[in-house]
Design an enzyme around this catalytic site. Sequence first.
Site, PDB file in Angstrom:
ATOM      1  N   ARG A  46       0.858  -1.196   0.000  1.00  0.00           N
ATOM      2  CA  ARG A  46       0.000   0.000   0.000  1.00  0.00           C
ATOM      3  C   ARG A  46       0.892   1.244   0.000  1.00  0.00           C
ATOM      4  NH1 ARG A  46      -1.369   1.721   4.622  1.00  0.00           N
ATOM      5  NH2 ARG A  46      -2.140  -0.233   5.472  1.00  0.00           N
ATOM      6  N   TYR A  98     -16.685  16.474 -14.934  1.00  0.00           N
ATOM      7  CA  TYR A  98     -17.105  15.086 -15.052  1.00  0.00           C
ATOM      8  C   TYR A  98     -18.199  14.779 -14.008  1.00  0.00           C
ATOM      9  CZ  TYR A  98     -16.774  10.011 -14.842  1.00  0.00           C
ATOM     10  OH  TYR A  98     -17.070   8.682 -14.839  1.00  0.00           O
ATOM     11  N   ASP A 170      -7.812  18.650 -14.074  1.00  0.00           N
ATOM     12  CA  ASP A 170      -8.129  17.312 -14.589  1.00  0.00           C
ATOM     13  C   ASP A 170      -7.754  17.328 -16.070  1.00  0.00           C
ATOM     14  OD1 ASP A 170      -9.331  15.061 -15.737  1.00  0.00           O
ATOM     15  OD2 ASP A 170     -11.038  15.097 -14.358  1.00  0.00           O
ATOM     16  N   LYS A 195      -8.980   6.261 -19.375  1.00  0.00           N
ATOM     17  CA  LYS A 195      -9.290   6.762 -20.711  1.00  0.00           C
ATOM     18  C   LYS A 195      -8.054   6.657 -21.609  1.00  0.00           C
ATOM     19  CE  LYS A 195     -13.019   7.542 -18.411  1.00  0.00           C
ATOM     20  NZ  LYS A 195     -13.369   8.803 -17.760  1.00  0.00           N
TER      21      LYS A 195
END
Length: 377
Positions: A46, A98, A170, A195
């Site tokens: 992690r 978004y 973004d 994407k």
Amino acid sequence: MKRKTKMVHGGITGDEKTGAVSVPIYQVSTYRQPEAGKHTGYEYSRTGNPTRHALETVTAELENGTAGFAFASGMAAITSVMMLLKAGDHVVLTDDVYGGTYRLTTKVLDRIDLSHTFVDTSDVEAVEAAIKPTTKMLYIETPTNPLLKVTDLKKMKEIADKHDLLLVVDNTFATPYLQTPLDLGTDIVLHSATKYIGGHSDVVAGLVVVKNDQLAEDIHFIQNSVGAVLGPQDAWLLMRGIKTLGLRMEAIEKNANKIASYLDQHPAVEKVYYPGLATHAGHDITNQQAQGFGGMIAFDVGSGEKADHVLSKVDFFTLAESLGAVESLISIPARMTHASIPKDRREELGITDGLIRLSIGIEDVDDLIEDLAKGLN
Ligand SMILES: *Cc1c(COP(=O)(O)O)cnc(C)c1O
């Protein structure tokens, strides 16, 4: 190193021990320590994993930042960036962000007393007017979905400096191949790597890149504390995607330019939204702040029935949400990605029932145009 070379040779390449030219997938959670309290640089996955680290390193190089961080999704990346704020803080965001970002802000962050104002960030005065004494972050998406609205990042940097705000961008739609906001003074850049960066419709992931060491420390602390990390297999898939990101973006953009011009002159099309068209409101700013116009196009055929007719005729455009992959996708924002927005508000924004969104892929452009012609003629 030039952009396209960086995508192949940037970051950590291969494996020193074996000579393998691809970074191995370190499918591991914990690491043997030579003695208590001493470790090899990795102690628990992690906190850090070599495959994820290789992805994070190349991502930082692509965005010209100091450090990169990989998350389990774009939303996990955005949430982690928002965790830099504290209760009582206020964020100004692009009004057509978004949908997931809108939901996170209005339905989740709201509960922990992070307030927000949505403004049209292509309107500099509107942004200035939205700043309050408690504003701590300016959160920009450019270009936006689905109308490809463009925000002037240099102007946003001026506002951020004046009011001492964190500037976050973004950069999902533009990709680091076409736009590097950190070079324009942005503090943090993030991506839905699901994407274009992944590019093959096979992985969900998010990336964050920061401009300085303090932010790197802060984001790593949050990444390790919150724990929404990307697994090694998915990190490896993204590195594979990145190697062809330049090639893909060039092919996609070439196709998109031709398709936008085709749609623009078609009598059955009322309006085309593509920043590469000289008539698009964001054309000049895109020329100033980016290296290209990307692969997203929206166009209005006037009614939901006509849009359905186009959908019924296409063979090579897959009806699906998401974007940025090698295969072309088609969608109707009003009934799919933006269905939760009330109709009045949608019409106000220009997201009409007849609006069709295309994510252009790398197919032969003649096939794609022929496909659209069947539904339009
Ligand atoms: C898809 C997307 C997101 C969310 O990313 P996920 O990987 O789906 O969590 C955020 N911003 C933009 C612009 C997107 O297109």
